[in-house]
Design a protein around this motif. Structure first.
Motif, PDB file in Angstrom:
ATOM      1  N   UNK A   4      36.552  31.123  34.695  1.00  0.00           N
ATOM      2  CA  UNK A   4      35.439  30.550  35.452  1.00  0.00           C
ATOM      3  C   UNK A   4      35.574  30.804  36.937  1.00  0.00           C
ATOM      4  N   UNK A   5      36.778  30.615  37.479  1.00  0.00           N
ATOM      5  CA  UNK A   5      37.003  30.864  38.913  1.00  0.00           C
ATOM      6  C   UNK A   5      36.789  32.338  39.226  1.00  0.00           C
ATOM      7  N   UNK A   6      37.314  33.206  38.363  1.00  0.00           N
ATOM      8  CA  UNK A   6      37.183  34.644  38.597  1.00  0.00           C
ATOM      9  C   UNK A   6      35.723  35.088  38.568  1.00  0.00           C
TER      10      UNK A   6
ATOM     11  N   UNK B 250      37.974  39.390  45.982  1.00  0.00           N
ATOM     12  CA  UNK B 250      39.421  39.537  45.863  1.00  0.00           C
ATOM     13  C   UNK B 250      40.024  38.538  44.875  1.00  0.00           C
ATOM     14  N   UNK B 251      39.373  37.345  44.729  1.00  0.00           N
ATOM     15  CA  UNK B 251      39.868  36.362  43.756  1.00  0.00           C
ATOM     16  C   UNK B 251      39.729  36.926  42.338  1.00  0.00           C
ATOM     17  N   UNK B 252      38.534  37.488  42.071  1.00  0.00           N
ATOM     18  CA  UNK B 252      38.296  38.091  40.760  1.00  0.00           C
ATOM     19  C   UNK B 252      39.282  39.237  40.517  1.00  0.00           C
ATOM     20  N   UNK B 253      39.480  40.042  41.528  1.00  0.00           N
ATOM     21  CA  UNK B 253      40.389  41.180  41.390  1.00  0.00           C
ATOM     22  C   UNK B 253      41.821  40.722  41.118  1.00  0.00           C
ATOM     23  N   UNK B 254      42.264  39.676  41.808  1.00  0.00           N
ATOM     24  CA  UNK B 254      43.618  39.157  41.613  1.00  0.00           C
ATOM     25  C   UNK B 254      43.804  38.609  40.200  1.00  0.00           C
ATOM     26  N   UNK B 255      42.854  37.773  39.762  1.00  0.00           N
ATOM     27  CA  UNK B 255      42.984  37.153  38.430  1.00  0.00           C
ATOM     28  C   UNK B 255      42.926  38.209  37.339  1.00  0.00           C
ATOM     29  N   UNK B 256      42.053  39.219  37.508  1.00  0.00           N
ATOM     30  CA  UNK B 256      41.961  40.264  36.481  1.00  0.00           C
ATOM     31  C   UNK B 256      43.223  41.110  36.432  1.00  0.00           C
TER      32      UNK B 256
END
Length: 582
Positions: free
Chosen positions: A394-396, A402-408
């Protein structure tokens, strides 16, 4: 004409009124949950899967309460079998019995055996001179000499007489000792004192003597365990038997020698002082019970010795049959004994519908309790995966960038982790630490849940990426709703249909994973049961083919449960599909 028009109008109004829906009916028909339920019910496999899952839960959770047995009840059965009862051995080794206050060390024993083998009448050990007298067959009395005179005869010096300082010595006493030596006697009496002569004509000595021990192969079996046989008693008893006497005195009591009432070949000693009570038997057999809790009576020993003397292969005592097996001078006695054994691999019966396993546990009851653990592990692991996957996905999906990229990238790392080798290593560590089985189950659930969340996170992220651009999300931003509420109150609920399908499909695979790990010895440990470790207990082909009732039911339950979850998952996927035909 006007009447016909009125009739047509009324007919149309009637048809129109019957086909119209009020607001409440319209809401019911268009309710998404009702549409999903109706589509699910129309899928017969989905309904069958739901029935299977319900049955498994009832079997596992309700069945354990209904079953008359618990998970750890061990069952036994009694069996009559020939077991070793006692052993008997011919006594051929000397037993050295010391008189009170005397010492006869192991060195002295070795010197005695050496002198006996060399046919020497005297020997010494630790500065003490000894001599022995063969009073009978395999019966020797051993005397310590208190020397008065040492005599050495050689060609150069002739006869050298060396009196011991402080001891009385006369020429008359020496002549008497020399005469006894020449006559081949080892004792003589002078002045009312008994003297002992030891050695040969080249080197000899004489002096007073003291009886310190005797060596014999005989065994004394006491009738009463509270009685004790002193060295004086045993020495006087054997001496009396050898001399053919029927009575003797020992320890201030009178004893009589007679034949045993059970076996006339056995010598029995009666305590005359206490009313001719049977006191002990003299025998050549060492008879011992195989188990310490078995007490062999003197009557039993006499009967066994009689059977051995007659070369019998069996005998009866107190109505019980005993068998004798001989090997050289050793005898093994076996008897029929009722033994309480663990009822392992018992066939299915009215008492145990699916029989018992290798531990004597009821298989059906173990399946019930094993189902609890397998199902609970499956649900808890899926909940852990769901919790981590929904939050991170959900956060991603909402924030992107960059948050999405980090979590992925974290998801990619987890997807690259070799889960099975890690679990094998962790399982080995748990075995090395001897971790308590219950705590091991919790760690297993946490590890599997921690390794399995990336798939759910990807699904949630993908759904939220498509939902966050829609009008209702624009409205949430316009009204100032917090980010937390936007994600978990407006976005995540729209992903629930897909999550339900994923969770349902995942439960079956998690149960299979747990079963596989338990089969490999990495999952649930004994004494706790799971369907996987019930199957893993069957470790060889003989048990697998001969005791099918132990492992096949557990395999069938795993198969049915996984099919049930798959059927329900397929049904939910079809029911939530908006393209599904009404």
């Amino acid at each position: 004409m006007s009447n016909q028009n009125d009739d047509l109008k009324n007919k149309n109004e009637h048809v129109s009124g019957s086909a119209s829906l009020d607001d409440e009916q319209r809401i019911k028909v268009l309710s998404p949950s009702m549409l999903v339920i109706k589509r699910f019910i129309r899928n017969k496999l989905a309904v069958a899967g739901m029935i299977i899952i319900s049955a498994m839960f009832l079997f596992s959770f309700v069945g354990g309460w209904v079953s008359p047995y618990s998970e750890k009840d061990v069952f036994y059965h009694e069996d009559v079998m020939m077991k070793t009862y006692a052993s008997a051995t011919k006594s051929v080794e000397f037993r050295y019995r010391l008189f009170e206050g005397e010492d006869f060390s192991s060195i002295a024993v070795a010197q005695f055996m050496s002198a006996r083998n060399k046919n020497q009448q005297s020997f010494s050990a630790q500065d003490v001179s000894y001599t022995y007298v063969e009073d009978g067959k395999d019966f020797y009395s051993i005397w310590a000499i208190d020397p008065y005179v040492n005599v050495v005869v050689n060609k150069k010096e002739g006869t050298v007489i060396k009196p011991v300082q402080g001891k009385p010595y006369t020429e008359e006493l020496f002549n008497e000792a020399s005469a006894a030596l020449t006559a081949g006697q080892n004792t003589f009496t002078s002045g009312g004192v008994d003297y002992l002569v030891s050695g040969d004509e080249s080197k000899w000595q004489f002096g007073t003597s003291k009886l310190v021990a005797f060596a014999s192969t005989k065994i004394f079996d006491l009738y009463d365990a509270e009685n004790t046989a002193s060295t004086e008693f045993m020495y006087n008893a054997e001496t009396a038997v050898i001399d053919g006497q029927t009575t003797f005195e020992a320890d201030g009591k009178s004893y009589e020698i007679g034949a045993n009432s059970t076996n006339p070949d056995i010598v029995t000693i009666f305590d005359v002082t206490n009313g001719r009570k049977e006191f002990a038997n003299i025998t050549d057999l060492v008879i011992q019970a195989f188990q310490t809790d078995i007490f062999l009576t003197i009557e039993y020993k006499a009967m066994l010795e009689k059977a051995i003397e007659e070369n019998a292969t069996e005998f009866t005592f107190d109505g019980e049959l005993y068998r004798i097996d001989r090997k050289d001078t050793a005898y093994t006695v076996t008897s029929k004994q009722v033994t309480r054994l663990v009822d392992v691999y018992a066939s299915p019966s009215a008492k145990h519908i699916l029989g018992t396993d290798q531990y004597g546990f009821d298989v059906l009851t173990r399946l019930m309790y094993g189902g609890r653990i397998s199902l609970l592990i499956g649900f808890i692991i899926v909940l852990i995966e769901l919790f981590l996957g929904v939050i991170l996905g959900g956060i991603s999906g909402y924030f992107g960038g960059w948050i999405d990229n980090l979590i992925m990238r974290i998801v990619d790392i987890f997807n690259c982790i070799p889960s099975l080798p890690i679990i094998i290593i962790v399982g080995s560590v748990f075995d090395g630490l001897r971790m308590e089985p219950r705590l091991r189950i919790f760690y297993l659930m946490f590890i599997l849940g921690f390794l399995g969340w990336p798939g759910i996170a990807r699904v949630v992220r993908g759904q939220i990426l498509s939902l966050r651009e829609q009008e209702f999300m624009v409205a949430t931003e316009a009204t100032g709703i917090s980010v937390y509420r936007r994600i978990f109150r407006h976005l995540v609920p729209n992903v629930i249909p897909q999550l339900i399908v994923i969770v349902t499909m995942s439960l079956g695979s998690v149960i299979l994973t747990e079963s596989t790990l338990s089969f490999l010895g990495l999952g649930v440990k004994f004494p706790f049961a799971s369907w996987g470790n019930i199957i893993s207990a069957v470790s060889d082909s003989y048990v697998m083919t001969s005791y099918w009732f132990v492992w096949i039911p557990a395999g069938i339950l795993i198969l049915i449960t996984v099919l049930g979850f798959n059927f329900v998952g397929d049904g939910l996927r079809d029911a939530f599909d908006p393209k599904m035909k009404r």
